[in-house]
Motif scaffolding. Sequence first.
Motif, mmCIF file in Angstrom:
data_model
loop_
_atom_site.group_PDB
_atom_site.id
_atom_site.type_symbol
_atom_site.label_atom_id
_atom_site.label_comp_id
_atom_site.label_asym_id
_atom_site.label_seq_id
_atom_site.Cartn_x
_atom_site.Cartn_y
_atom_site.Cartn_z
ATOM 1 N N ASP A 122 3.078 118.013 56.659
ATOM 2 C CA ASP A 122 4.223 118.498 57.437
ATOM 3 C C ASP A 122 3.817 118.857 58.866
ATOM 4 O OD1 ASP A 122 6.900 119.212 57.738
ATOM 5 O OD2 ASP A 122 6.470 121.319 57.342
ATOM 6 N N GLY A 123 4.579 118.370 59.842
ATOM 7 C CA GLY A 123 4.366 118.749 61.242
ATOM 8 C C GLY A 123 3.207 118.067 61.930
ATOM 9 N N VAL A 124 2.717 116.974 61.348
ATOM 10 C CA VAL A 124 1.530 116.297 61.889
ATOM 11 C C VAL A 124 1.933 115.021 62.635
ATOM 12 C CG1 VAL A 124 -0.557 115.012 61.239
ATOM 13 C CG2 VAL A 124 -0.075 117.240 60.192
ATOM 14 N N THR A 125 1.489 114.902 63.897
ATOM 15 C CA THR A 125 1.748 113.693 64.693
ATOM 16 C C THR A 125 0.447 113.189 65.306
ATOM 17 O OG1 THR A 125 3.931 114.534 65.307
ATOM 18 C CG2 THR A 125 3.070 112.701 66.614
ATOM 19 N N PRO A 126 -0.018 111.977 64.917
ATOM 20 C CA PRO A 126 -1.207 111.418 65.574
ATOM 21 C C PRO A 126 -0.846 110.701 66.881
ATOM 22 C CG PRO A 126 -0.657 110.169 63.584
ATOM 23 C CD PRO A 126 0.454 111.142 63.812
ATOM 24 N N HIS A 127 -1.732 110.785 67.846
ATOM 25 C CA HIS A 127 -1.627 110.040 69.109
ATOM 26 C C HIS A 127 -2.887 109.182 69.235
ATOM 27 C CE1 HIS A 127 1.726 112.353 71.078
ATOM 28 N NE2 HIS A 127 1.394 113.172 70.108
ATOM 29 N N ILE A 128 -2.716 107.878 69.240
ATOM 30 C CA ILE A 128 -3.840 106.955 69.340
ATOM 31 C C ILE A 128 -3.882 106.420 70.772
ATOM 32 C CG2 ILE A 128 -4.875 104.856 68.407
ATOM 33 C CD1 ILE A 128 -4.638 107.241 66.399
ATOM 34 N N TYR A 129 -5.050 106.546 71.418
ATOM 35 C CA TYR A 129 -5.126 106.297 72.859
ATOM 36 C C TYR A 129 -5.180 104.828 73.256
ATOM 37 C CZ TYR A 129 -5.965 111.328 73.328
ATOM 38 O OH TYR A 129 -5.857 112.699 73.297
ATOM 39 N N GLY A 130 -5.540 103.955 72.321
ATOM 40 C CA GLY A 130 -5.540 102.536 72.673
ATOM 41 C C GLY A 130 -6.908 102.008 73.066
ATOM 42 N N LYS A 131 -7.965 102.716 72.677
ATOM 43 C CA LYS A 131 -9.324 102.232 72.919
ATOM 44 C C LYS A 131 -9.751 101.459 71.671
ATOM 45 C CE LYS A 131 -10.162 106.370 75.677
ATOM 46 N NZ LYS A 131 -10.871 107.653 75.781
ATOM 47 N N ARG A 132 -10.010 100.191 71.829
ATOM 48 C CA ARG A 132 -10.266 99.330 70.665
ATOM 49 C C ARG A 132 -11.642 99.584 70.052
ATOM 50 N NH1 ARG A 132 -6.888 94.793 70.533
ATOM 51 N NH2 ARG A 132 -7.816 94.461 68.481
ATOM 52 N N SER A 133 -12.573 100.096 70.861
ATOM 53 C CA SER A 133 -13.951 100.244 70.397
ATOM 54 C C SER A 133 -14.336 101.723 70.328
ATOM 55 C CB SER A 133 -14.872 99.505 71.376
ATOM 56 O OG SER A 133 -16.211 99.639 70.981
ATOM 57 N N THR A 134 -14.945 102.120 69.214
ATOM 58 C CA THR A 134 -15.392 103.501 69.049
ATOM 59 C C THR A 134 -16.907 103.610 69.231
ATOM 60 O OG1 THR A 134 -15.343 105.443 67.600
ATOM 61 C CG2 THR A 134 -15.680 103.322 66.530
ATOM 62 N N ARG A 135 -17.349 104.815 69.571
ATOM 63 C CA ARG A 135 -18.774 105.175 69.592
ATOM 64 C C ARG A 135 -18.848 106.682 69.338
ATOM 65 N NH1 ARG A 135 -17.669 103.914 75.104
ATOM 66 N NH2 ARG A 135 -17.597 105.809 76.390
ATOM 67 N N PRO A 136 -20.000 107.213 68.987
ATOM 68 C CA PRO A 136 -20.081 108.632 68.650
ATOM 69 C C PRO A 136 -19.532 109.543 69.760
ATOM 70 C CG PRO A 136 -22.089 107.533 67.989
ATOM 71 C CD PRO A 136 -21.283 106.525 68.755
ATOM 72 N N PHE A 137 -18.631 110.435 69.368
ATOM 73 C CA PHE A 137 -18.026 111.471 70.210
ATOM 74 C C PHE A 137 -17.067 110.939 71.286
ATOM 75 C CE2 PHE A 137 -22.188 113.484 68.955
ATOM 76 C CZ PHE A 137 -21.635 114.335 67.997
ATOM 77 N N ARG A 138 -16.784 109.633 71.294
ATOM 78 C CA ARG A 138 -15.810 109.116 72.270
ATOM 79 C C ARG A 138 -14.410 109.624 71.889
ATOM 80 N NH1 ARG A 138 -13.949 102.861 73.841
ATOM 81 N NH2 ARG A 138 -13.375 103.404 75.978
ATOM 82 N N LYS A 139 -13.639 110.080 72.883
ATOM 83 C CA LYS A 139 -12.270 110.533 72.612
ATOM 84 C C LYS A 139 -11.389 109.321 72.337
ATOM 85 C CE LYS A 139 -11.827 114.875 75.116
ATOM 86 N NZ LYS A 139 -11.341 115.489 76.348
ATOM 87 N N MET A 140 -10.879 109.240 71.112
ATOM 88 C CA MET A 140 -10.099 108.082 70.683
ATOM 89 C C MET A 140 -8.623 108.416 70.487
ATOM 90 S SD MET A 140 -12.399 105.739 70.633
ATOM 91 C CE MET A 140 -11.579 104.396 69.783
#
Length: 391
Positions: A338-356
């Motif tokens: 309940d009350g949860v909304t994800p926001h995905i930034y649009g960065k296709r590639s991940t790496r440790p600690f990168r803000k996604m």
Amino acid sequence: MNNYFSSDFKLGILGGGQLGKMLLYETRKFDIQTYVLDPGNEAPSKIGCDYFEQGDLNDYDTVYHFGKKVDLLTFEIEGVNIDALEQLEKEGITVYPSSKTLRNIQNKGTQKLFYQKHHIPTADFKTFATKEALENAYNTKEITVPFVWKSTQGGYDGKGVSVIKSQEDLKKLPDTECIAETMIAFKNELAVIVARNPAGQIATYPVVEMEFHPEANQVEYVICPARIDQSIAEKARAVATKVSEAFEHVGLLAVELFQTQDDQILVNEVAPRPHNSGHYSIEGSYTNQFEQHLRAILELPLGNTASKVGGIMVNLTGAEGYEGDVHYKNITEIMKLDGVTPHIYGKRSTRPFRKMGHVTIVNKDIEKARVIAEQVKNTIEVISLQKITPA
């Protein structure tokens, strides 16, 4: 007043990361034409603007020529060429926040000296032009460990900041201009977002409380309202207002603060733009921070900064051990809450600690929101299908 809506007016944004992308949600709402400059061809903002240009934000000619295409220029990152902004202002392009404001903020040493000059409470510090000068000060006991080392240029999201506890730590530092700051024993890390328009009208958002990741030095949770006494909240908003008036910024100013053990409020640093500490406002506030930034720079009436409900933001950062095409593991599980909304930034590639991305949790009861936030943090994982292979 200009006719910004469904018109030929062009708003330029330097930087096309997630902050720019979220700002573009609001320009779309108002049908304001937007131009974005970013060094990356896959910048998150690319899909949301009317015109996208790839280029170096620190290159004078690139920024200058981009600025000549628009009526008003703003930015979502401080690392831009200030000389180009200054020249554009001389030629009649409006730049908010101004080049003068940015000059006082971009270099952290200059920023700290600004606080000193304007009698704004901040931790004691010393500035050093080189690593050698810093080491000499340590050897002569002009500075003593532990202290907080900050690079004066280019630091963000915990980068360019280290706690120095020994001579060994000192040796590992890069050779760069820096500041050595007294470590503050604080109860809380707080932040206040301040909106200010060209007429000098100011509106402050409620005080938020920040919980940090112990290793990455990144914010894990932003909690609004902060769980502090009303008197402390009022003091924090008053200090943030003083900072805003001193910088004479136009737009948003995120003021990061320490609440000390004896309840003093000290300014840590500021960011003259929408900020991670204000993301909760998209779901939680009457006027979210991105709309408010537009209202301020376009001389529109400032919106109501009050919260509709309690809000907590959880940063989604790349998990350790993974690098490559991103996979949001268990995202559907958190969306059941309940009350949860994800926001995905649009960065296709991940790496440790990168803000996604980030997740907002809203609830009338902030303690319930905090419990759900913990659940979100423990459920979703930002990974790739390929693990990093140890060298």
